[in-house]
Design a protein around this motif. Structure first.
Motif, mmCIF file in Angstrom:
data_model
loop_
_atom_site.group_PDB
_atom_site.id
_atom_site.type_symbol
_atom_site.label_atom_id
_atom_site.label_comp_id
_atom_site.label_asym_id
_atom_site.label_seq_id
_atom_site.Cartn_x
_atom_site.Cartn_y
_atom_site.Cartn_z
ATOM 1 N N UNK A 88 15.879 -6.887 5.206
ATOM 2 C CA UNK A 88 14.778 -7.509 4.444
ATOM 3 C C UNK A 88 14.783 -7.016 3.002
ATOM 4 N N UNK A 89 14.302 -7.860 2.061
ATOM 5 C CA UNK A 89 14.311 -7.477 0.644
ATOM 6 C C UNK A 89 12.909 -7.128 0.133
ATOM 7 N N UNK A 90 11.899 -7.501 0.883
ATOM 8 C CA UNK A 90 10.529 -7.199 0.458
ATOM 9 C C UNK A 90 9.587 -7.347 1.644
ATOM 10 N N UNK A 91 8.573 -6.488 1.721
ATOM 11 C CA UNK A 91 7.572 -6.590 2.777
ATOM 12 C C UNK A 91 6.236 -6.099 2.229
ATOM 13 N N UNK A 92 5.150 -6.642 2.771
ATOM 14 C CA UNK A 92 3.862 -6.176 2.297
ATOM 15 C C UNK A 92 2.708 -6.829 3.017
ATOM 16 N N UNK A 93 1.519 -6.500 2.531
ATOM 17 C CA UNK A 93 0.315 -7.117 3.082
ATOM 18 C C UNK A 93 -0.761 -7.144 2.007
ATOM 19 N N UNK A 94 -1.746 -7.980 2.258
ATOM 20 C CA UNK A 94 -2.977 -7.966 1.479
ATOM 21 C C UNK A 94 -4.081 -7.664 2.485
ATOM 22 N N UNK A 95 -4.927 -6.683 2.181
ATOM 23 C CA UNK A 95 -6.060 -6.401 3.065
ATOM 24 C C UNK A 95 -7.330 -6.838 2.350
ATOM 25 N N UNK A 96 -8.086 -7.708 3.026
ATOM 26 C CA UNK A 96 -9.357 -8.216 2.468
ATOM 27 C C UNK A 96 -10.461 -7.361 3.059
ATOM 28 N N UNK A 97 -10.737 -6.239 2.388
ATOM 29 C CA UNK A 97 -11.744 -5.303 2.880
ATOM 30 C C UNK A 97 -12.825 -5.130 1.833
ATOM 31 N N UNK A 98 -13.373 -3.925 1.759
ATOM 32 C CA UNK A 98 -14.411 -3.664 0.745
ATOM 33 C C UNK A 98 -13.869 -4.060 -0.630
ATOM 34 N N UNK A 99 -12.617 -3.789 -0.845
ATOM 35 C CA UNK A 99 -11.898 -4.353 -1.995
ATOM 36 C C UNK A 99 -10.667 -5.062 -1.438
ATOM 37 N N UNK A 100 -10.075 -5.894 -2.246
ATOM 38 C CA UNK A 100 -8.854 -6.589 -1.813
ATOM 39 C C UNK A 100 -7.660 -5.853 -2.397
ATOM 40 N N UNK A 101 -6.758 -5.414 -1.507
ATOM 41 C CA UNK A 101 -5.592 -4.667 -1.979
ATOM 42 C C UNK A 101 -4.306 -5.348 -1.547
ATOM 43 N N UNK A 102 -3.320 -5.290 -2.425
ATOM 44 C CA UNK A 102 -1.957 -5.747 -2.138
ATOM 45 C C UNK A 102 -1.082 -4.502 -2.063
ATOM 46 N N UNK A 103 -0.368 -4.349 -0.968
ATOM 47 C CA UNK A 103 0.510 -3.189 -0.777
ATOM 48 C C UNK A 103 1.889 -3.733 -0.431
ATOM 49 N N UNK A 104 2.938 -3.327 -1.179
ATOM 50 C CA UNK A 104 4.254 -3.868 -0.867
ATOM 51 C C UNK A 104 5.376 -2.910 -1.199
ATOM 52 N N UNK A 105 6.560 -3.230 -0.692
ATOM 53 C CA UNK A 105 7.773 -2.485 -1.011
ATOM 54 C C UNK A 105 8.915 -3.466 -1.232
ATOM 55 N N UNK A 106 9.786 -3.111 -2.201
ATOM 56 C CA UNK A 106 11.058 -3.812 -2.368
ATOM 57 C C UNK A 106 12.189 -2.796 -2.165
ATOM 58 N N UNK A 107 11.839 -1.707 -1.402
ATOM 59 C CA UNK A 107 12.861 -0.713 -1.072
ATOM 60 C C UNK A 107 12.853 0.487 -2.001
ATOM 61 N N UNK A 108 11.842 0.536 -2.891
ATOM 62 C CA UNK A 108 11.730 1.707 -3.786
ATOM 63 C C UNK A 108 10.362 2.350 -3.601
ATOM 64 N N UNK A 109 10.050 2.642 -2.352
ATOM 65 C CA UNK A 109 8.738 3.239 -2.077
ATOM 66 C C UNK A 109 7.691 2.152 -1.932
ATOM 67 N N UNK A 110 6.454 2.578 -1.685
ATOM 68 C CA UNK A 110 5.357 1.655 -1.397
ATOM 69 C C UNK A 110 4.288 1.796 -2.480
ATOM 70 N N UNK A 111 3.895 0.678 -3.093
ATOM 71 C CA UNK A 111 2.855 0.733 -4.122
ATOM 72 C C UNK A 111 1.667 -0.136 -3.721
ATOM 73 N N UNK A 112 0.458 0.346 -4.072
ATOM 74 C CA UNK A 112 -0.766 -0.375 -3.758
ATOM 75 C C UNK A 112 -1.503 -0.821 -5.003
ATOM 76 N N UNK A 113 -1.983 -2.050 -4.973
ATOM 77 C CA UNK A 113 -2.675 -2.641 -6.116
ATOM 78 C C UNK A 113 -4.043 -3.132 -5.661
ATOM 79 N N UNK A 114 -5.022 -3.002 -6.527
ATOM 80 C CA UNK A 114 -6.374 -3.466 -6.201
ATOM 81 C C UNK A 114 -6.709 -4.690 -7.044
ATOM 82 N N UNK A 115 -7.270 -5.718 -6.378
ATOM 83 C CA UNK A 115 -7.596 -6.956 -7.101
ATOM 84 C C UNK A 115 -8.822 -6.735 -7.982
#
Ligand code: FBP
Length: 292
Positions: free
Chosen positions: A121-148
């Protein structure tokens, strides 16, 4: 769009069942159907997307028109993960996984293109719709999280280089299935529970349980049982995306006997048992099952 609608769900006609069932014979929620439509319509507009596989559609959706003759990516999606929590205002999510096709663009897609193992796989991730909406993904260089930041309509980097804490403080499993598990699985869960440092947390949305365990240090398990001997969760849009993230964040993911990332799927809706999270606790199931 989904985050905005989920935030106002009670005011919109998106709660409750849609009255239809998907290929898994599950009742589709209105939000499952709406989210599926939104992602298909938007991804279709991308010249890079050759095909989409989603939980809600029985077959791969292939784009072989001129606009996609340079398309190289196959996208797998669980448009709404944790559907049983939509109506009760508990966090749900969207899971995604990308493969690059092996055959030449502008030729007929082959099985080798859309049934690849997680290691490819070349990329994987998720978006969690919780108290805030976060996007968390990897393209094979560790995992980064972003807040909407909805006021900007932008996901801002808030959690760079996320890593599982070494210590497991949480176990997440639906103990309502305890009687349906094998003796080995029961013994495994008992050993995890016997650790005075762990406590139980189970939301019933894989995305939210995984996200919490990634931040706090924990293990999630959806073992096979007498009702679901293959397990419940789907390889390509549930297990593999989280397995890639877990591995990139210093954790692990297994079926109990095999690394999730090593499995070559034979069907786009194939199911699997899943044990995922802090490495030591994930590898422990292997000890129990190797004796069986
Ligand atoms: P969907 O909601 O996408 O069908 O996903 C399956 C799921 O809801 C996972 O998110 C969750 O971990 C699991 O099923 C919960 O299953 P159960 O209700 O049997 O514990």
């Amino acid at each position: 769009m989904l985050s905005r609608d989920i935030n106002r769900a009670g005011l919109l006609d998106i709660l409750g069942a849609a009255g239809t069932v998907n290929v898994q014979d599950e009742d589709q929620q209105k939000l499952d159907v709406q989210a599926n439509e939104i992602f298909i319509q938007l991804l279709k507009q991308s010249p890079y997307v050759a095909a989409i596989g989603t939980e809600e559609d029985p077959d791969l959706i292939v784009f072989d028109d001129v606009a996609h003759n340079r398309a190289e990516y196959i996208v797998y999606l669980d448009p709404v993960d944790g559907s049983s929590n939509i109506d009760v205002n508990v966090s749900v999510g969207t899971n995604f996984l990308l493969f690059k096709r092996k055959s030449l663009a502008n030729t007929r897609l082959k099985k080798e293109d859309y049934l690849q193992s997680g290691t490819e796989a070349v990329c994987a991730g998720y978006v969690v719709y919780g108290a805030s909406t976060m996007l968390v993904y990897t393209v094979g260089q560790g995992v980064d999280g972003f807040t909407l930041d909805a006021s900007l309509g932008e996901f801002m980097l808030s959690h760079p280089q996320m890593k599982f804490p070494k210590e497991c403080t949480i176990y997440s499993v639906n103990e309502g299935n305890y009687q349906l598990w094998s003796k080995e699985v029961q013994a495994y869960i008992e050993e995890i529970k016997a650790n005075p440092k762990t406590t139980a947390r189970y939301i019933g949305s894989l995305v939210a349980d995984f996200h919490r365990n990634l931040l706090k240090g924990g293990v999630f398990a959806y073992p096979p049982d007498t009702k679901k001997p293959q397990g419940k969760l789907r390889l390509l849009y549930e297990a593999i995306p989280f397995a890639l993230l877990a591995t990139q964040a210093g954790g692990a993911a297994t079926t109990g006997t095999k690394d999730i990332l090593s499995i070559k799927p034979s069907d786009i809706h194939e199911r699997t048992p899943l044990y995922i999270g802090t490495k030591k606790e994930v590898q422990l199931i292997g000890k129990y099952l190797s004796n069986s």
